[in-house]
Design a protein around this motif. Structure first.
Motif, PDB file in Angstrom:
ATOM      1  N   ALA A  19       0.826  -1.197   0.000  1.00 48.17           N
ATOM      2  CA  ALA A  19       0.000   0.000   0.000  1.00 48.17           C
ATOM      3  C   ALA A  19       0.864   1.252   0.000  1.00 48.17           C
ATOM      4  CB  ALA A  19      -0.915  -0.004   1.213  1.00 48.17           C
ATOM      5  N   SER A  20       1.974   1.242   0.700  1.00 51.30           N
ATOM      6  CA  SER A  20       2.941   2.334   0.687  1.00 51.30           C
ATOM      7  C   SER A  20       4.167   1.822   1.409  1.00 51.30           C
ATOM      8  CB  SER A  20       2.380   3.568   1.414  1.00 51.30           C
ATOM      9  OG  SER A  20       2.354   3.341   2.794  1.00 51.30           O
ATOM     10  N   ALA A  21       5.179   2.689   1.526  1.00 50.10           N
ATOM     11  CA  ALA A  21       6.373   2.270   2.234  1.00 50.10           C
ATOM     12  C   ALA A  21       6.099   2.043   3.708  1.00 50.10           C
ATOM     13  CB  ALA A  21       7.465   3.333   2.065  1.00 50.10           C
ATOM     14  N   ALA A  22       5.021   2.648   4.208  1.00 48.82           N
ATOM     15  CA  ALA A  22       4.737   2.582   5.635  1.00 48.82           C
ATOM     16  C   ALA A  22       3.893   1.381   6.027  1.00 48.82           C
ATOM     17  CB  ALA A  22       4.030   3.865   6.081  1.00 48.82           C
ATOM     18  N   PHE A  23       3.131   0.820   5.098  1.00 52.43           N
ATOM     19  CA  PHE A  23       2.264  -0.289   5.464  1.00 52.43           C
ATOM     20  C   PHE A  23       1.969  -1.135   4.237  1.00 52.43           C
ATOM     21  CE2 PHE A  23      -0.564   2.993   3.994  1.00 52.43           C
ATOM     22  CZ  PHE A  23      -1.552   2.320   3.318  1.00 52.43           C
ATOM     23  N   ALA A  24       1.444  -2.302   4.484  1.00 49.99           N
ATOM     24  CA  ALA A  24       1.049  -3.187   3.391  1.00 49.99           C
ATOM     25  C   ALA A  24      -0.327  -3.744   3.690  1.00 49.99           C
ATOM     26  CB  ALA A  24       2.059  -4.327   3.234  1.00 49.99           C
ATOM     27  N   VAL A  25      -1.071  -3.990   2.659  1.00 43.98           N
ATOM     28  CA  VAL A  25      -2.388  -4.594   2.803  1.00 43.98           C
ATOM     29  C   VAL A  25      -2.479  -5.769   1.855  1.00 43.98           C
ATOM     30  CG1 VAL A  25      -3.533  -2.466   3.488  1.00 43.98           C
ATOM     31  CG2 VAL A  25      -3.374  -3.051   1.068  1.00 43.98           C
ATOM     32  N   SER A  26      -3.434  -6.619   2.080  1.00 45.09           N
ATOM     33  CA  SER A  26      -3.634  -7.740   1.181  1.00 45.09           C
ATOM     34  C   SER A  26      -5.113  -7.892   0.884  1.00 45.09           C
ATOM     35  CB  SER A  26      -3.102  -9.035   1.795  1.00 45.09           C
ATOM     36  OG  SER A  26      -3.827  -9.354   2.962  1.00 45.09           O
ATOM     37  N   VAL A  27      -5.410  -8.500  -0.250  1.00 43.01           N
ATOM     38  CA  VAL A  27      -6.780  -8.768  -0.641  1.00 43.01           C
ATOM     39  C   VAL A  27      -6.960 -10.275  -0.663  1.00 43.01           C
ATOM     40  CG1 VAL A  27      -8.534  -8.460  -2.416  1.00 43.01           C
ATOM     41  CG2 VAL A  27      -6.807  -6.697  -2.072  1.00 43.01           C
ATOM     42  N   LEU A 124     -13.587  -1.466   2.477  1.00 41.42           N
ATOM     43  CA  LEU A 124     -14.794  -1.181   1.711  1.00 41.42           C
ATOM     44  C   LEU A 124     -15.850  -2.225   2.025  1.00 41.42           C
ATOM     45  CD1 LEU A 124     -15.640   0.929  -0.397  1.00 41.42           C
ATOM     46  CD2 LEU A 124     -14.982  -0.712  -2.157  1.00 41.42           C
ATOM     47  N   THR A 125     -16.935  -1.805   2.685  1.00 41.72           N
ATOM     48  CA  THR A 125     -17.940  -2.758   3.149  1.00 41.72           C
ATOM     49  C   THR A 125     -19.154  -2.864   2.229  1.00 41.72           C
ATOM     50  OG1 THR A 125     -18.910  -1.033   4.544  1.00 41.72           O
ATOM     51  CG2 THR A 125     -17.282  -2.510   5.568  1.00 41.72           C
ATOM     52  N   GLU A 126     -19.462  -1.816   1.470  1.00 42.89           N
ATOM     53  CA  GLU A 126     -20.619  -1.885   0.571  1.00 42.89           C
ATOM     54  C   GLU A 126     -20.481  -0.851  -0.544  1.00 42.89           C
ATOM     55  OE1 GLU A 126     -25.523  -2.011   0.678  1.00 42.89           O
ATOM     56  OE2 GLU A 126     -24.429  -1.198   2.401  1.00 42.89           O
ATOM     57  N   ILE A 184     -15.285  -5.976   1.186  1.00 37.29           N
ATOM     58  CA  ILE A 184     -14.984  -6.380  -0.184  1.00 37.29           C
ATOM     59  C   ILE A 184     -13.476  -6.368  -0.406  1.00 37.29           C
ATOM     60  CG2 ILE A 184     -15.281  -5.736  -2.608  1.00 37.29           C
ATOM     61  CD1 ILE A 184     -17.988  -4.499  -1.789  1.00 37.29           C
ATOM     62  N   ALA A 185     -12.813  -5.369   0.161  1.00 38.28           N
ATOM     63  CA  ALA A 185     -11.358  -5.249   0.075  1.00 38.28           C
ATOM     64  C   ALA A 185     -10.892  -4.273   1.138  1.00 38.28           C
ATOM     65  CB  ALA A 185     -10.926  -4.770  -1.307  1.00 38.28           C
ATOM     66  N   SER A 186      -9.610  -4.366   1.511  1.00 40.33           N
ATOM     67  CA  SER A 186      -9.000  -3.467   2.483  1.00 40.33           C
ATOM     68  C   SER A 186      -7.930  -2.628   1.801  1.00 40.33           C
ATOM     69  CB  SER A 186      -8.385  -4.255   3.643  1.00 40.33           C
ATOM     70  OG  SER A 186      -9.376  -4.935   4.383  1.00 40.33           O
ATOM     71  N   GLY A 187      -7.674  -1.456   2.383  1.00 38.92           N
ATOM     72  CA  GLY A 187      -6.658  -0.572   1.821  1.00 38.92           C
ATOM     73  C   GLY A 187      -7.083   0.052   0.505  1.00 38.92           C
ATOM     74  N   PHE A 216     -19.399   2.620   1.001  1.00 41.19           N
ATOM     75  CA  PHE A 216     -19.382   2.692   2.462  1.00 41.19           C
ATOM     76  C   PHE A 216     -18.192   1.902   2.996  1.00 41.19           C
ATOM     77  CE2 PHE A 216     -23.711   3.142   0.977  1.00 41.19           C
ATOM     78  CZ  PHE A 216     -24.170   4.245   1.681  1.00 41.19           C
ATOM     79  N   GLY A 217     -17.587   2.430   4.038  1.00 46.87           N
ATOM     80  CA  GLY A 217     -16.455   1.737   4.628  1.00 46.87           C
ATOM     81  C   GLY A 217     -15.835   2.549   5.744  1.00 46.87           C
ATOM     82  N   THR A 218     -14.771   2.016   6.301  1.00 41.46           N
ATOM     83  CA  THR A 218     -14.044   2.661   7.391  1.00 41.46           C
ATOM     84  C   THR A 218     -12.554   2.615   7.103  1.00 41.46           C
ATOM     85  OG1 THR A 218     -13.975   0.555   8.592  1.00 41.46           O
ATOM     86  CG2 THR A 218     -15.800   2.058   9.112  1.00 41.46           C
ATOM     87  N   PRO A 219     -11.786   3.533   7.669  1.00 46.19           N
ATOM     88  CA  PRO A 219     -10.342   3.512   7.426  1.00 46.19           C
ATOM     89  C   PRO A 219      -9.717   2.168   7.789  1.00 46.19           C
ATOM     90  CG  PRO A 219     -10.986   5.578   8.462  1.00 46.19           C
ATOM     91  CD  PRO A 219     -12.200   4.689   8.496  1.00 46.19           C
ATOM     92  N   THR A 220      -8.830   1.703   6.956  1.00 45.73           N
ATOM     93  CA  THR A 220      -8.132   0.450   7.214  1.00 45.73           C
ATOM     94  C   THR A 220      -7.198   0.617   8.411  1.00 45.73           C
ATOM     95  OG1 THR A 220      -8.236  -0.244   4.907  1.00 45.73           O
ATOM     96  CG2 THR A 220      -6.507  -1.238   6.262  1.00 45.73           C
ATOM     97  N   VAL A 221      -7.274  -0.299   9.347  1.00 44.50           N
ATOM     98  CA  VAL A 221      -6.423  -0.275  10.537  1.00 44.50           C
ATOM     99  C   VAL A 221      -5.237  -1.193  10.295  1.00 44.50           C
ATOM    100  CG1 VAL A 221      -6.275  -0.775  12.993  1.00 44.50           C
ATOM    101  CG2 VAL A 221      -8.373   0.213  12.050  1.00 44.50           C
TER     102      VAL A 221
END
Length: 246
Positions: A19-27, A124-126, A184-187, A216-221
Motif C-alpha cells: 500500500a505504501s512504504a509505511a504499510f502493506a495490505v492484502s486482498v 470497503l464494506t458496501e 470487499i477489500a481493504s486498503g 461505504f467503509g471505514t479507514p483500514t487499521v
C-alpha cells in the motif's frame, strides 16, 4: 417494489500488494454478494441515499472523473454521480448514453473516484449504484467494478447487471455489493465503475440515468510494528515450549 435474492460471486485470488512504504495490505479471496433490486418509480430508492465515502463534500473524496461529460451536460452533469441526491435530473443525475449524438460520448463510460481521506485506505464494506428514469428502461444498469489497493493499479472485482420491465421503463434499479467476510477489500484508495450497455430492453436512445454512486467503509487499521513484533515473540515462546515438551 421487490427485492431479488442476493447472488454470491467468488472472485479470483489477488496477491498481496504494497500500500505504501509505511504499510502493506492484502486482498483475500473475495466472495462478493450481489443484491439487485427494482422499484416501480424512478424515485423508488431515494431513501437509500446517505453520507458515504464518495458523497460530494466528504473529506475522503480527492477527485472524480468521467471518461466523457453527460450527453446533455446542462441537465446530466458528472456532479450528479455523487451529489447526495437520487431525485433525477432536478438534482443533477448523470446520463451515460448508449447511442445518442456524438459517438465519442457513447458507452462504455468510465467513472473514477480517488479516496484520500485515510492514509491507509479503506475497508470497503458496501457499494451501491442507483439508476432510474421516466421511460425507455433508462433505469437499467450494467457496470464493471474495479478497485485500487494502496494506490496501485485497478483490479477487476466483477461485472454486475440489473434490468427491469416494470411500468414500461418508468422504474429504478439498485445494485448493492457486499462481502461474506465483511469487507470487499481493504486498503482501498480508488473506486472505478465502467458502465456498459445493459441490454436490448431499452427503448429510444438508450443508456443509463445514474442517480447516485455510493461506497461505504471505514479507514483500514494497520497493526503497529510493536504489536506485530509482540506477536512474533509470543509465537517464538510457544514454539520453544512445544520443543521442550517434546
Amino acid at each position: 417494489m421487490f427485492a431479488r435474492l442476493p447472488i454470491v460471486k467468488k472472485l479470483p485470488f489477488l496477491p498481496s500488494l504494497a500500500a505504501s512504504a509505511a504499510f502493506a495490505v492484502s486482498v483475500s479471496q473475495a466472495a462478493v454478494i450481489f443484491t439487485p433490486q427494482e422499484g416501480p418509480a424512478r424515485t423508488s430508492f431515494d431513501g437509500e441515499i446517505s453520507p458515504n465515502l464518495i458523497t460530494a463534500g466528504q473529506p475522503s473524496l480527492a477527485s472524480m472523473s468521467a471518461s466523457h461529460p453527460g450527453q446533455f451536460p446542462g441537465t446530466f452533469p458528472t456532479t450528479g454521480l455523487n451529489d447526495g441526491s437520487a431525485a433525477a435530473n432536478g438534482n443533477l443525475s448523470y446520463w451515460a448514453t448508449m447511442n445518442n449524438g456524438d459517438p465519442a460520448n457513447w458507452m462504455p463510460v468510465t467513472i473514477t473516484f480517488e479516496l484520500t481521506g485515510s492514509a491507509t485506505g479503506y475497508d470497503l464494506t458496501e457499494i451501491q449504484s442507483i439508476a432510474g428514469w421516466n421511460d425507455s428502461y433508462l433505469g437499467d444498469q450494467s457496470f464493471q467494478l474495479l478497485l485500487s489497493i494502496g494506490g496501485g493499479g485497478y483490479s477487476d472485482f466483477g461485472t454486475y447487471t440489473n434490468t427491469s420491465t416494470l411500468n414500461g421503463g418508468t422504474n429504478a434499479t439498485l445494485i448493492s455489493l457486499t462481502d461474506t467476510t465483511g469487507a470487499i477489500a481493504s486498503g482501498v484508495t480508488g473506486i472505478q465503475f465502467v458502465f456498459m450497455n445493459p441490454g436490448s430492453t431499452q427503448g429510444g436512445d438508450g443508456g443509463t440515468v445514474i442517480h447516485e454512486l455510493q461506497a461505504f467503509g471505514t479507514p483500514t487499521v494497520v497493526p503497529e510494528p510493536g504489536v506485530l513484533g509482540l506477536g512474533g515473540w509470543a509465537a517464538g515462546l510457544l514454539g520453544l515450549a512445544r520443543r521442550r515438551r517434546g
